[in-house]
Scaffold this active site. Structure first.
Site, mmCIF file in Angstrom:
data_model
loop_
_atom_site.group_PDB
_atom_site.id
_atom_site.type_symbol
_atom_site.label_atom_id
_atom_site.label_comp_id
_atom_site.label_asym_id
_atom_site.label_seq_id
_atom_site.Cartn_x
_atom_site.Cartn_y
_atom_site.Cartn_z
ATOM 1 N N GLY A 150 0.620 45.439 42.437
ATOM 2 C CA GLY A 150 1.985 45.736 42.820
ATOM 3 C C GLY A 150 2.807 44.457 42.897
ATOM 4 N N CYS A 151 4.121 44.618 42.994
ATOM 5 C CA CYS A 151 5.011 43.459 42.970
ATOM 6 C C CYS A 151 4.933 42.650 44.266
ATOM 7 C CB CYS A 151 6.441 43.909 42.686
ATOM 8 S SG CYS A 151 7.005 45.304 43.692
ATOM 9 N N TYR A 152 5.097 43.289 45.403
ATOM 10 C CA TYR A 152 4.961 42.566 46.668
ATOM 11 C C TYR A 152 3.579 41.912 46.786
ATOM 12 C CZ TYR A 152 9.253 44.574 48.792
ATOM 13 O OH TYR A 152 10.540 44.912 49.102
#
Length: 345
Positions: A150-152
């Site tokens: 995921g990005c975070y």
């Protein structure tokens, strides 16, 4: 050189569009199949005019036989889709890169808790390799199935990994204070993503618990060799792209050269840029680029480390990182198709 036949399942969202943009300039990738049930029959460049002159693919309904004829298939689909389709493709010899969360969490019960779906492919889940190259490069090279982070979690793990790997900080009091642009919420129409709802405003969300928390905890615990405790609070800011993670940790002992620790850990990493002492990275400095810029700082108390980590959520936080993993899986130079600088302004 022989081209590598590519399929993209679910190419109508922001990550799918970014995959199309990146693969259009990849010298070894040949897009053979692009699927969308809703947009079947429509050209990709009609849906995304920025692709005119670069991509002439036409969306089609997913066909298992056409997908099985590909060398690699990217899933840019909602959670729950890849677990249904990926195992059959893998058995047919196709390498799979999943940009959803279906294979990120190793504990199926944790996946069900956070995504409200029962995992239907436990064997594939056990085989999947977590696709953060800076931490799992050799395993990615050998993988048949890669779970793209995921990005975070990408920004947070890259920001804190050097400290945890070296055992320098308290593992129970970590804090990740993160901000994301609106594209992180996807392309689907939602009231909370409307211009008038987002502009000239700033808010936190997911404070009681965000889906990326168990992924962050899993990854950081692997770096530390023990279970970490972290407070993760995401925020929505009025910009289209970008993630800024401000990370806090308490040193267990004095550290003379904080930047040197990071520079040594990421030496030779094409997509991690450790900034000079005192610099503060900006999200616009990574816009459109597959790079994480990091700046570690020591607080005035001499005990608190503050790490600033920025990425483009659609590139290093999603599609660019997937292409980086694709390059590793096929024995290609890791930077192939990904070496363009960020957009400015």
């Amino acid at each position: 050189m022989e081209s590598i036949k590519i399929g993209i399942i679910g190419g109508t969202g922001y990550t799918g569009a970014e995959l199309l943009r990146l693969l259009a300039r990849h010298p070894r990738a040949e897009l053979r199949v692009l699927t969308s049930r809703q947009e079947a029959g429509k050209r990709a460049d009609a849906l995304f005019p920025a692709l005119r002159g670069h991509c002439d693919a036409v969306f089609e309904v997913p066909d298992p036989e056409r997908l099985a004829a590909c060398d690699a298939v990217f899933f840019a689909t909602p959670h729950g889709t890849a677990m249904q389709m990926a195992p059959a493709l893998i058995e047919r010899g196709v390498k799979v890169l999943d940009l959803s969360a279906d294979f990120r969490l190793k504990d199926a019960a944790e996946f069900q808790r956070w995504y409200k779906l029962e995992h239907s492919a436990p064997a594939a889940l056990a085989e999947a390799v977590y696709g953060l190259p800076e931490l799992h490069r050799e395993a990615i090279r050998r993988a048949r199935l890669v779970a793209c982070p995921g990005c975070y979690p990408t920004a947070v793990q890259l920001g804190l990994a050097p400290l945890l790997e070296a055992g320098l900080v308290d593992t129970r009091g970590l804090v990740a204070d993160c901000k994301s642009g609106t594209s992180g919420g996807g392309r689907e129409a939602k009231i909370g993503s409307l211009y008038c709802e987002v502009t000239e405003s700033f808010k936190a969300y997911g404070v009681p618990g965000h889906r990326h928390l168990p992924e962050i905890t899993q990854g950081l615990s692997g770096c530390a060799g023990e279970t970490v405790g972290i407070t993760f609070v995401p925020h929505l800011v009025p910009m289209s792209r970008g993630i800024h993670a401000t990370l806090y940790a308490r040193l267990r002992k004095p550290l003379a050269d904080l930047r040197g620790l990071y520079a040594q850990r990421y030496a030779g990493e094409a997509f991690v840029d450790v900034l000079p002492v005192g610099d503060h990275p900006e999200t616009r400095s990574v816009r459109g680029a597959n790079v994480c810029r990091i700046s570690p700082h020591l607080g005035p108390d001499g005990e608190t480390v503050v790490v600033l980590s920025v990425i483009d959520n659609l590139v290093k936080g999603a599609s660019g990182q997937a292409v980086q993993c694709f390059n590793l899986m096929f024995g290609l130079p890791e930077t192939l198709g990904l070496d363009a600088p960020a957009l400015a302004p």
